[in-house]
Design a protein around this motif. Structure first.
Motif, mmCIF file in Angstrom:
data_model
loop_
_atom_site.group_PDB
_atom_site.id
_atom_site.type_symbol
_atom_site.label_atom_id
_atom_site.label_comp_id
_atom_site.label_asym_id
_atom_site.label_seq_id
_atom_site.Cartn_x
_atom_site.Cartn_y
_atom_site.Cartn_z
ATOM 1 N N UNK A 225 -18.296 -77.540 27.145
ATOM 2 C CA UNK A 225 -19.566 -78.076 26.644
ATOM 3 C C UNK A 225 -20.425 -78.725 27.711
ATOM 4 N N UNK A 226 -20.115 -78.472 28.991
ATOM 5 C CA UNK A 226 -20.895 -79.068 30.082
ATOM 6 C C UNK A 226 -21.532 -78.001 30.938
ATOM 7 N N UNK A 227 -22.643 -78.376 31.545
ATOM 8 C CA UNK A 227 -23.226 -77.532 32.592
ATOM 9 C C UNK A 227 -22.818 -78.136 33.915
ATOM 10 N N UNK A 228 -22.290 -77.336 34.820
ATOM 11 C CA UNK A 228 -22.019 -77.829 36.178
ATOM 12 C C UNK A 228 -23.160 -77.339 37.056
ATOM 13 N N UNK A 229 -23.794 -78.236 37.785
ATOM 14 C CA UNK A 229 -24.874 -77.816 38.677
ATOM 15 C C UNK A 229 -24.541 -78.128 40.133
ATOM 16 N N UNK A 230 -24.607 -77.064 40.947
ATOM 17 C CA UNK A 230 -24.407 -77.192 42.401
ATOM 18 C C UNK A 230 -25.749 -77.309 43.120
ATOM 19 N N UNK A 231 -26.846 -77.450 42.375
ATOM 20 C CA UNK A 231 -28.165 -77.542 43.015
ATOM 21 C C UNK A 231 -28.156 -78.685 44.026
ATOM 22 N N UNK A 232 -28.866 -78.532 45.150
ATOM 23 C CA UNK A 232 -28.809 -79.563 46.202
ATOM 24 C C UNK A 232 -29.279 -80.937 45.734
ATOM 25 N N UNK A 233 -30.248 -80.982 44.823
ATOM 26 C CA UNK A 233 -30.741 -82.292 44.358
ATOM 27 C C UNK A 233 -31.127 -82.152 42.891
ATOM 28 N N UNK A 234 -30.144 -82.174 42.010
ATOM 29 C CA UNK A 234 -30.443 -81.926 40.595
ATOM 30 C C UNK A 234 -31.178 -83.086 39.933
ATOM 31 N N UNK A 235 -30.964 -84.301 40.415
ATOM 32 C CA UNK A 235 -31.649 -85.471 39.863
ATOM 33 C C UNK A 235 -32.336 -86.185 41.032
ATOM 34 N N UNK A 236 -33.674 -86.294 41.002
ATOM 35 C CA UNK A 236 -34.372 -86.819 42.178
ATOM 36 C C UNK A 236 -33.986 -88.242 42.525
ATOM 37 N N UNK A 237 -33.525 -89.019 41.528
ATOM 38 C CA UNK A 237 -33.190 -90.422 41.810
ATOM 39 C C UNK A 237 -31.687 -90.626 42.020
ATOM 40 N N UNK A 238 -30.926 -89.532 42.140
ATOM 41 C CA UNK A 238 -29.471 -89.637 42.348
ATOM 42 C C UNK A 238 -29.089 -88.915 43.641
ATOM 43 N N UNK A 239 -27.855 -89.117 44.059
ATOM 44 C CA UNK A 239 -27.387 -88.484 45.299
ATOM 45 C C UNK A 239 -27.474 -86.962 45.222
ATOM 46 N N UNK A 240 -27.672 -86.351 46.381
ATOM 47 C CA UNK A 240 -27.700 -84.890 46.437
ATOM 48 C C UNK A 240 -26.301 -84.298 46.411
ATOM 49 N N UNK A 241 -26.248 -82.991 46.190
ATOM 50 C CA UNK A 241 -24.990 -82.249 46.239
ATOM 51 C C UNK A 241 -24.867 -81.560 47.593
ATOM 52 N N UNK A 242 -24.017 -82.086 48.451
ATOM 53 C CA UNK A 242 -23.756 -81.395 49.702
ATOM 54 C C UNK A 242 -22.682 -80.340 49.501
ATOM 55 N N UNK A 243 -22.550 -79.473 50.484
ATOM 56 C CA UNK A 243 -21.357 -78.629 50.573
ATOM 57 C C UNK A 243 -21.043 -78.589 52.066
ATOM 58 N N UNK A 244 -20.513 -79.706 52.549
ATOM 59 C CA UNK A 244 -20.225 -79.815 53.979
ATOM 60 C C UNK A 244 -19.228 -78.717 54.350
ATOM 61 N N UNK A 245 -19.398 -78.198 55.559
ATOM 62 C CA UNK A 245 -18.540 -77.085 55.989
ATOM 63 C C UNK A 245 -17.669 -77.551 57.157
ATOM 64 N N UNK A 246 -16.373 -77.460 56.980
ATOM 65 C CA UNK A 246 -15.411 -77.854 58.032
ATOM 66 C C UNK A 246 -14.939 -76.600 58.757
ATOM 67 N N UNK A 247 -14.887 -76.727 60.093
ATOM 68 C CA UNK A 247 -14.567 -75.540 60.884
ATOM 69 C C UNK A 247 -13.681 -75.916 62.065
ATOM 70 N N UNK A 248 -12.706 -75.062 62.359
ATOM 71 C CA UNK A 248 -11.915 -75.241 63.586
ATOM 72 C C UNK A 248 -11.619 -73.873 64.175
#
Ligand code: GLU
Ligand code: MG
Length: 451
Positions: A225-248
């Motif tokens: 019953x939920x929507x999951x949103x990966x949008x970078x900034x779904x709520x302008x007054x809340x933290x953004x959604x990063x997808x930091x990339x780790x590499x070695x």
């Protein structure tokens, strides 16, 4: 598993539909499903898709790109290693496809092939890459025209984990059943914001995993019953959604982490510094590959840990590249670079391919990151003169700036090849033209839903 075994396994499990999927130039996961009766044939000959699909912006507005008109097809030819039954949809399965031409060659506009080409270049230099995506996303419900977050909980709050427990546990099970290994879970700063991270893997597998991950999170959330949103900034007054990339970068056998050197101040090797040097040099254009949507630039801003400046530093969450502190007892194995101006509106193959292209350019040219870019404080706290003295510049602040930077970066566009680079730049520009004529509500609504 070979094709025959896959068909048998799918039949035994009662699978009816198998989706062949790819990720497009807008970071959208698209696909078509075959019925089980045609699976064997299609595992071999693929499923045809019009070439125009790679000229489609994220609003399905077809753009004019040479070689991507109404005539012609590419074939989605599945990589059998990515086949997975869907635990959340027992009569369905999913497999990730490469885009192939009719004469069975990789189509030059295929993002997955771009990553493979960059990995092959790395192998030619004795390097193999391990990567991990660190996705953040919101759980919300639609209420009329607006989206409302699941809760009002705080960062790392166990109360937030209480509200989301049922749906998160179902996701963990579904991810594990598909062979993904879970690293950590916690609630993030934003109301209803979640972070559930996956263990690193070979870079191609890590990008494949991110597609499987996005699919699983969206589906399981929906079933609860939920929507999951990966949008970078779904709520302008809340933290953004990063997808930091780790590499070695590892040696050919995957035994030695070549980014590690115990004797260096930051415990980084010369190779790691060259790689960082390449990233620093190409970051302006590279940002379009890792933060490609209009909504990405609402996220990238000082003071929000999304990073806004071209610099790097140990455990610095306001630097574009953070050098994470190591695990005690496994310092070599846990050495990695964390690339932070990345989000899940990006195509993971293009994002990773771009970072590797930039890093390898630094290795080939033996670049060293300019001294002033190593920073142990928040760059936003430095005044304009200090920033200038150190040579620290801002990341592109708008989608348009990022487009112009990539257009000017021949190293990156040459690495992508003309068809992928042109089509990618064209759809990014079409998004800029559309969204820059509308207000923030319009932008957020459309990104919320699509990512
Ligand atoms: N939400 C932040 C971003 O947009 C990252 C927060 C963190 O460091 O985990 O990248
Ligand atoms: Mg986080």
């Amino acid at each position: 598993m070979n094709a025959e075994e896959i068909v048998q396994r799918a039949r035994d499990a009662g699978v009816r539909l198998v989706t062949f999927a790819y990720c497009d130039n807008s970071g959208i996961i698209r696909g078509k499903a075959t019925h089980i009766s045609g699976l064997e044939r299609r595992l071999n000959s693929g499923i045809g898709v019009t070439t125009a699909m790679q000229a489609m912006g994220d609003m399905d507005r077809l753009q004019v790109v040479d070689g991507m008109g109404p005539v012609g097809e590419f074939r989605m030819v599945p990589d059998l290693d990515t086949f997975t039954m869907l635990p959340y949809a027992p009569t369905r399965a999913f497999v990730i496809a490469d885009m192939m031409t009719m004469d069975r060659k990789p189509w030059p506009a295929c993002p997955r092939d771009f990553l493979k080409r960059m990995l092959a270049q790395g192998e030619g230099m004795g390097l193999t890459f391990q990567a991990a995506m660190e996705p953040e996303w919101y759980l919300a419900r639609r209420d009329g025209d607006v989206f409302v977050p699941m809760d009002e909980s705080l960062d790392n709050s166990t109360l937030g984990a209480t509200y989301s427990q049922e749906v998160i546990d179902a996701m963990v099970q579904a991810l594990e059943a598909q062979g993904l290994q879970i690293e950590q879970y916690h609630t993030e700063v934003g109301h209803g914001q979640q972070e559930l991270s996956i263990t690193h893997a070979g870079a191609l597998r890590a990008a494949d995993n991110h597609l499987i991950y996005r699919e699983t999170v969206r589906n399981v959330a929906w079933q609860h019953g939920w929507l999951a949103s990966f949008a970078p900034k779904p709520f302008p007054d809340q933290a953004g959604n990063g997808c930091h990339i780790h590499l070695s970068a590892w040696d050919a056998n995957g035994e030695r982490n070549l980014f590690y050197d115990a004797n260096n101040d930051l415990e980084l090797s010369g190779l790691a510094y060259h790689f960082i040097g390449g990233i620093m040099e190409h970051l302006p254009g590279l940002t379009l590959l890792t933060s490609p949507s209009m909504n990405s630039y609402r996220r990238i801003s000082p003071g929000s840990w999304s990073t806004a400046y071209i610099c790097y530093g140990p455990d610095n969450r306001e630097a574009a590249v953070r050098i994470p502190s190591r695990f005690w007892g496994s310092e070599m194995a846990s050495t990695n670079l964390e690339f932070r101006p990345a989000d899940s509106s990006s195509n993971p193959y293009i994002a990773l391919g771009g970072i590797i292209a930039a890093g390898l350019d630094g290795v080939r040219r033996q670049l060293a990151p300019p001294e002033g870019l190593l920073i142990d404080t928040d760059p936003a706290r430095l005044n304009v003169d200090d920033l200038a003295a150190r040579g620290i510049k801002r990341l592109p602040a708008t989608l348009l700036e990022a487009i112009q930077e990539l257009e000017a970066d021949r190293t990156l566009t040459d690495a992508m090849g003309p068809l992928l680079a042109n089509s990618y730049l064209t759809v990014r520009r079409s998004d800029w033209e559309l969204f820059s004529q509308h207000d923030a509500d319009f932008e957020i609504r459309h990104h919320f839903y699509k990512y």
